[in-house]
Design an enzyme around this catalytic site. Structure first.
Site, PDB file in Angstrom:
ATOM      1  N   ARG A 105     -52.074   6.615  29.197  1.00 17.56           N
ATOM      2  CA  ARG A 105     -53.304   7.260  29.117  1.00 17.56           C
ATOM      3  C   ARG A 105     -53.422   8.386  28.303  1.00 17.56           C
ATOM      4  O   ARG A 105     -52.404   9.094  27.966  1.00 17.56           O
ATOM      5  CB  ARG A 105     -53.682   7.865  30.551  1.00 17.56           C
ATOM      6  N   THR A 393     -63.179  -1.349  25.187  1.00 16.55           N
ATOM      7  CA  THR A 393     -62.217  -1.459  26.294  1.00 16.55           C
ATOM      8  C   THR A 393     -61.808  -3.121  26.258  1.00 16.55           C
ATOM      9  O   THR A 393     -62.717  -3.732  26.080  1.00 16.55           O
ATOM     10  CB  THR A 393     -62.375  -0.843  27.544  1.00 16.55           C
ATOM     11  N   GLU A 413     -62.020   4.168  24.772  1.00 21.65           N
ATOM     12  CA  GLU A 413     -63.378   4.608  25.576  1.00 21.65           C
ATOM     13  C   GLU A 413     -64.652   3.588  25.008  1.00 21.65           C
ATOM     14  O   GLU A 413     -64.580   2.578  25.294  1.00 21.65           O
ATOM     15  CB  GLU A 413     -63.538   6.046  25.345  1.00 21.65           C
ATOM     16  N   ASP A 433     -64.170  11.234  29.558  1.00 18.15           N
ATOM     17  CA  ASP A 433     -63.813  11.004  30.876  1.00 18.15           C
ATOM     18  C   ASP A 433     -63.493  12.375  31.785  1.00 18.15           C
ATOM     19  O   ASP A 433     -63.443  11.933  32.877  1.00 18.15           O
ATOM     20  CB  ASP A 433     -62.784   9.691  31.082  1.00 18.15           C
ATOM     21  N   SER A 457     -59.701   7.737  35.080  1.00 17.05           N
ATOM     22  CA  SER A 457     -59.830   6.395  34.512  1.00 17.05           C
ATOM     23  C   SER A 457     -60.513   5.469  35.705  1.00 17.05           C
ATOM     24  O   SER A 457     -60.246   5.850  36.691  1.00 17.05           O
ATOM     25  CB  SER A 457     -58.971   5.656  33.776  1.00 17.05           C
ATOM     26  N   GLY A 479     -65.411  -2.044  30.968  1.00 21.36           N
ATOM     27  CA  GLY A 479     -66.697  -1.895  31.441  1.00 21.36           C
ATOM     28  C   GLY A 479     -67.044  -0.409  32.035  1.00 21.36           C
ATOM     29  O   GLY A 479     -67.957  -0.392  33.078  1.00 21.36           O
ATOM     30  N   GLY A 480     -66.326   0.427  31.788  1.00 22.56           N
ATOM     31  CA  GLY A 480     -66.633   1.761  32.207  1.00 22.56           C
ATOM     32  C   GLY A 480     -66.356   2.000  33.600  1.00 22.56           C
ATOM     33  O   GLY A 480     -65.625   1.383  34.388  1.00 22.56           O
TER      34      GLY A 480
HETATM   35  N1  GLU Z   1     -62.844   5.015  29.415  1.00 24.24           N
HETATM   36  C1  GLU Z   1     -63.162   4.252  30.567  1.00 24.24           C
HETATM   37  C2  GLU Z   1     -62.105   4.391  31.561  1.00 24.24           C
HETATM   38  O1  GLU Z   1     -60.939   4.870  31.268  1.00 24.24           O
HETATM   39  C3  GLU Z   1     -63.020   2.977  30.107  1.00 24.24           C
HETATM   40  C4  GLU Z   1     -64.232   2.742  29.000  1.00 24.24           C
HETATM   41  C5  GLU Z   1     -65.067   1.250  29.262  1.00 24.24           C
HETATM   42  O2  GLU Z   1     -64.633   0.270  29.832  1.00 24.24           O
HETATM   43  O3  GLU Z   1     -66.239   1.294  28.622  1.00 24.24           O
HETATM   44  O4  GLU Z   1     -62.266   3.973  32.511  1.00 24.24           O
END
Ligand code: GLU
Length: 573
Positions: A105, A393, A413, A433, A457, A479-480
């Site tokens: 990370r 991602t 990200e 994040d 994350s 997918g955030g």
């Molecule tokens: N930054 C996100 C995370 O580490 C992933 C970003 C994304 O999938 O759009 O959880």
């Protein structure tokens, strides 16, 4: 329309295969699912699949193929991940029957501090504004982590694993529909010098089918290939990264070569839960992904989903409830465990999860879902709210002929990260994040920024085992904050409803974290809206671009699936 795209894209891949001097003719629509006996890779871009498959065919390990595929993704799927970002890798070592997790990370530089996302008046900065430029760039961790995994599990020479990406960067690759579409819609990327010239030659976005070369990236990869990871973390490349962040056109923020030199990849304790005789294992802090998946399944273990139709309203209601309870805990307790005490064992303790399960009413939505008291501890933290993103991602799953498995989620990200490039690669904006507010009503927020801290994350690379400790499934998604929900959907589809992994991946997305229930736009899930609302759920409909890539291990073969929402494929033998 689709037919046109299909033939065009097929043509591109034939040409690409020609350029990369291999003999494949690949139609992605024929490779969204796969079957193999010896080895397999499921990944978000056909060229990464070819690179990974070739390494596996030469006798390379799952980690070897992971490195080769990720270097190609840095080039061909630049919007999603790359050497300017970070990753989490979970690994099954077949010879020792051991599950291990690697943390690559991004890390905050020494200049970071808890108030770094506050304006002068003490209110939080605007998210898109601060994601752009230098302010949210974390020290990239990908290369260090892959080097660590390679030292432990590599079979082929480190240098050889970079050759497919170097060749493609020098000879060029054809821009895919997804890359072209994201470039056409991006309003900021074209404003950043350096990035603009690469993606918008002559001021116009690259189009599907354009040949794109990246000699600057090829040069960096050559150096890292021949000298090893130190070439990235010291010397000219590290200096270039530090300068790009410190002198960024937008939001310049100090990063030093010392920040780069100080980056360390870490092995973390695995996080596992029991679910229907299976052991589901994933990534611990600083990711909340493993805990979210483990808690949600641990809660669902108190209900029998298999009695319901797959993803029927009754089943969906239970999955939503379990996931909301898990999210309430995650928002409150989880952050980088090197900085705050995360009660991981207590959070996934079966007795605690039994108590959490008792909050779910099978007929009615919960209101005001609150965090629990794992281990009866009194904690002083406050929840940090969620931001929603998810076009970036990448996740991929690999198994080699020796039975080793790698499941890795890599990220810069948001799409195109900070939108700032150096030496042919994009820098991440992963520090967004962190919680923008360091305190809430006088209490510290666990996920506040600090020097050397890693932002929390949701990435959830997972490996599922059966009762005999044999691997059953490798899966994960971008997918955030929805990552855990997408991953859970596929796990539940395979384990509870015996679905082919490709069908479990393709099935409509339905996710709920802290906020309302989100149903995938233009999918069968939309039909569930009235029934869920009648149970008291707040529901909204949104596009949900998951990117699940998984492999299901059967007794004498394996099946794989690639998410039809992206451009990935499955290859194997
Ligand atoms: N930054 C996100 C995370 O580490 C992933 C970003 C994304 O999938 O759009 O959880």
């Amino acid at each position: 329309m689709r037919q046109r795209k299909l033939s065009q894209f097929t043509f591109l891949l034939v040409m690409t295969a020609f350029l990369s001097a291999c003999d494949d003719t690949i139609d992605i629509y024929d490779h969204r699912r796969g079957d193999a006996e010896n080895y397999m890779i499921a990944v978000a871009h056909p060229l990464a699949a070819i690179a990974g498959r070739d390494i596996l065919a030469q006798g390379g390990s799952a980690v070897d193929a992971t490195i080769a595929a990720e270097m190609v993704l840095t080039l061909v799927e630049p919007q999603s991940s790359g050497i300017g970002g970070g990753a989490f890798l979970v690994h099954h070592d077949a010879s020792k029957s051991e599950f291990e997790t690697y943390d690559g990370r991004e890390m905050a530089p020494a200049s970071a501090h808890p108030e770094m996302f506050l304006k002068d008046d003490g209110t939080p900065m605007d998210w898109p504004g601060v994601a752009l430029g230098g302010h949210a760039v974390g020290v990239p961790g990908l290369i260090r982590m892959l080097a660590m995994a390679h030292a432990e599990h590599g079979v082929m020479a480190w240098e050889d694993l970079f050759q497919p990406a170097i060749k493609l960067a020098e000879n060029g690759f054809y821009v895919t529909p997804r890359l072209a579409g994201l470039l056409a819609n991006d309003t900021e990327l074209r404003t950043v010098p350096g990035t603009r010239e690469y993606f918008y030659p002559n001021g116009e976005p690259l189009e599907e089918g354009d040949l794109l070369k990246n000699p600057a990236l090829a040069k960096v990869l050559r150096q890292v290939a021949s000298t090893g990871p130190n070439a990235f973390y010291a010397g000219e490349i590290a200096k270039g990264i530090a300068q790009a962040v410190s002198n960024a056109l937008v939001n310049p923020t100090p990063m030093t070569p010392g920040d780069l030199a100080g980056y360390v990849a870490k092995k973390r304790p695995p996080v596992c839960a029991t679910y229907r005789m299976h052991r589901v294992c994933g990534m611990g802090p600083p990711s909340s992904g493993g805990i979210l998946v483990a808690q949600t399944l641990g809660i669902l273990d108190h209900f029998d989903l298999s009695q319901y139709e797959p993803f029927s309203v009754e089943a969906v209601h239970l999955i939503i409830g379990a996931s909301q309870l898990a999210f309430a805990d995650r928002n409150f307790y989880v952050a980088d465990s090197d900085f705050i005490p995360v009660p991981v064992a207590a959070l996934v303790d079966p007795n605690y999860l039994a108590e959490r399960a008792s909050h779910i009413d099978p007929d009615k939505a919960m209101q005001n879902v609150r965090p629990g008291r794992p281990g009866r501890s009194a904690w002083n933290w406050r929840a940090s709210p969620e931001t929603e993103k998810g076009l970036s991602t990448t996740h991929f799953s690999v198994r080699d002929q020796y039975g080793n498995i790698a499941s890795m989620t890599a990220s810069i990200e948001r799409a195109y990260g900070s939108k700032h490039m150096t030496q042919g690669f994009l820098l991440n904006n992963q520090l967004t994040d962190f919680s923008f507010k360091p305190t809430h009503m006088g209490h510290p927020v666990a996920n506040a920024a600090a020097p050397q801290k890693r932002p929390r994350s949701t990435m959830s690379p997972t490996i599922v085992y059966d009762a005999d400790r044999e691997p059953v499934l490798a899966i994960g998604s971008p997918g955030g904050s929805r990552i855990a929900g997408y991953t859970l959907k596929a796990i539940i589809g395979v384990l509870d409803w015996d679905m082919h992994v490709a069908d479990a991946i393709a099935t409509p997305n339905i996710v709920s974290g802290g906020g309302p229930v989100t149903l995938e736009k233009d999918s069968d899930a939309e039909a569930l809206k009235p029934a869920l609302e009648a149970m008291g759920h707040k529901v909204r409909i949104r596009p949900m671009t998951s990117g699940l890539h998984g492999i299901h291990f059967h007794k004498d073969h394996m099946t794989g699936g690639a998410d039809p929402r992206r451009e990935g494929i499955v290859l194997g033998d």
